[in-house]
Design a protein around this motif. Structure first.
Motif: not given
Length: 192
Positions: A75-89, A91-92
Motif C-alpha cells: 500500500e505504501e512502498l510500491l506506490p511510492f516506487l511507481t511515482d518515482g519511476a521518472d528517477d535517474d537511470d 536508480v531505476l
C-alpha cells in the motif's frame, strides 16, 4: 526520534518510531531495531538529491519491505516506487532488479500482482538496462502468479505494453510474450 516521512505527490510513506525506538508496523516483532533504522535511512535516501545514496537505498528495498511488512509494502512502498519511476537511470536499474525480489515481502503469489504497476512503468523506460532488469523481475512475478491472475492482470499488462505508441514498451512486450504465451487462453493468444 523523528519519524521518516516520504511524500511524493499525493502518496505518503511513513515509518514511525514509538517511545522505545521500535517500528510501529505489523512486522515489527520480526524486525530488529537495527533493521528498522536501516529501512528508515533507506527511505530518507530514496527521496534525497544524492544519486549515489538513492542507488544505495534502492539496493535495500528488501530490507525496507521487511521492516514495513506485507500490507504496508503493497500500500505504501510500491506506490511510492511507481511515482518515482521518472528517477535517474542508475536508480531505476537497481529498482527494476529489486522488484522481482519483493515477492515474499508483498504476501507471496497471491499478492505478487501488486508488483506489476511499477514494473510496467519500468518496462517502458528508454534505457535498455532498466527494461532488461524489469523484464527479469516481471518474469519472476509471472512465474508465481495464480493462473487466473496471470490470465487477467499479467496478460492485460502485456497487451498494454504491446499496443503502446513507443517502441520501448513494445520491445518489452516482445521479451515477455514468449514465456507467457503457453499460459494465455486461446483468445488471448490470438490477440498477442
Amino acid at each position: 526520534e523523528n519519524p521518516a516521512v516520504v511524500e511524493e505527490g499525493k502518496d505518503k510513506m511513513e515509518i514511525e518510531s514509538n517511545d522505545d525506538g521500535g517500528l510501529i508496523s505489523e512486522a515489527s516483532s520480526n524486525v530488529t531495531v537495527a533493521e528498522e533504522e536501516e529501512a528508515r535511512q533507506a527511505i530518507e535516501m530514496l527521496r534525497g538529491d544524492d544519486m549515489s545514496a538513492r542507488v544505495a537505498a534502492a539496493s535495500k528495498l528488501e530490507n525496507v519491505a521487511a521492516a514495513l511488512g506485507e500490507q504496508r509494502t503493497r500500500e505504501e512502498l510500491l506506490p511510492f516506487l511507481t511515482d518515482g519511476a521518472d528517477d535517474d537511470d542508475e536508480v531505476l536499474i537497481v529498482i527494476a532488479s529489486s522488484l522481482g525480489k519483493l515477492i515474499p515481502f508483498v504476501g507471496g503469489s497471491l499478492y505478487a500482482h501488486t508488483i506489476l504497476p511499477p514494473l510496467e512503468l519500468l518496462l517502458t523506460v528508454e534505457e535498455s538496462t532498466v527494461r532488461q532488469n524489469a523484464t527479469e523481475s516481471a518474469l519472476l512475478v509471472s512465474n508465481v502468479l495464480p493462473p487466473e491472475t496471470f490470465q487477467k492482470q499479467y496478460a492485460e499488462m502485456l497487451h498494454r505494453l504491446a499496443t503502446k505508441e513507443w517502441f520501448t514498451a513494445r520491445i518489452s512486450a516482445c521479451a515477455l510474450i514468449a514465456s507467457a504465451f503457453t499460459k494465455l487462453t486461446t483468445a488471448q493468444q490470438e490477440i498477442h
